[in-house]
Design an enzyme around this catalytic site. Structure first.
Site, PDB file in Angstrom:
ATOM      1  CE1 TYR A  68       3.164   0.052   5.308  1.00 28.92           C
ATOM      2  CE2 TYR A  68       5.778   0.334   5.658  1.00 28.92           C
ATOM      3  CZ  TYR A  68       4.449   0.437   6.026  1.00 28.92           C
ATOM      4  OH  TYR A  68       3.860   1.449   7.341  1.00 28.92           O
ATOM      5  CB  SER A 103       6.075   4.867   6.514  1.00 24.20           C
ATOM      6  OG  SER A 103       7.666   3.537   6.914  1.00 24.20           O
TER       7      SER A 103
END
Length: 253
Positions: free
Chosen positions: A147, A137
């Site tokens: 994350y 990402s």
């Protein structure tokens, strides 16, 4: 026909990877926790494209399930040509507010499972060739909780592995999309549009997958779909972390 194994294949980017690869006549091994969703997808792809679609129901937070998937990757009698580490999930709260067991499970799925499956894939592919795609990402370029840290690890390890094992015929690519129209945010319990992200910043899953597959075929270590996110990632190299992390709090990429 080439064979692709895709984790997190039941929905979102995983299902789109499966569809586009089936359209290219690749046989598939589909991995996810949801047996019903996997079987429905496999049935649809077999009927529409005439490809083989094997189903493995596995929770990649469970060590024994990861071992079963790794064993399938290691099967020399039915080799995997393309491994796509796509399984993952987000957590709705900041680190200190999340349950620590949820954070550990999050780490296991994003980092440990991906590492174990990459290990199996590289060992099986060395010498005969193969590709590995790790779905990361743009969050991996921004400081934001675990994350971001997990995705940063995937990007860094993919860069190293691509340089190290390309001499053995194995390429490793981290695909780093931005905000993408999938069920990812809804599974976190966030309503569509909750993040307040402008429409311009959203990507379509089919475009992300198409560009990711193209960059992997070219042997690139990192793929950032869309020009606008390429510019954003370039800016993260010069802007202070306090600014980029503040912007990142608005939503989850």
């Amino acid at each position: 026909m080439p064979v692709a194994l895709i984790t997190g294949a039941s929905a979102g980017l995983g299902a789109e990877f499966a569809r586009q690869l089936a359209a290219k006549r690749a046989d598939l091994v589909l991995v996810a926790r949801s047996a019903d969703d996997l079987e429905q997808l496999a049935t649809r792809l077999r009927a529409e494209y005439g490809v083989a679609a094997e189903v493995i129901v596995a929770d990649l937070a469970v060590e024994a399930d990861v071992a079963r998937v790794a064993a399938r990757i290691s099967d020399a009698e039915d080799p995997i040509d393309l491994l796509i580490n796509n399984a993952g999930f987000g957590l709705p709260l900041q680190f200190a507010d999340n349950d620590i067991d949820d954070e550990v499970r999050h780490l296991r799925v994003h980092v440990e499972a991906s590492m174990r499956l990459m290990h199996a894939g590289i060992r099986a592919m060395r010498g005969r060739g193969g590709r590995i795609i790790n779905v990361a990402s743009v969050a991996g370029f921004i400081s934001r909780s675990t994350y971001s840290a997990c995705k940063s690890w995937l990007i860094g390890f993919s860069r190293w592995a691509n340089a190290e094992y390309i001499r053995d015929g194995v390429t490793v690519t981290a695909v780093c999309p931005g905000f993408t129209h999938t069920t990812f945010h809804e599974r976190m319990g966030l309503a569509p549009g909750h993040e307040g992200i402008p429409t311009l910043m959203w990507l379509n899953a089919d475009d992300v997958v198409r560009e990711g597959l193209r960059d992997a075929a070219r042997g690139r270590a990192v793929s950032i779909p869309s020009l606008r996110y390429k510019i954003i990632v370039a800016l993260t190299r010069v802007l202070p972390a306090s600014l980029t992390s503040g912007v990142a709090r608005r939503g989850r990429v």
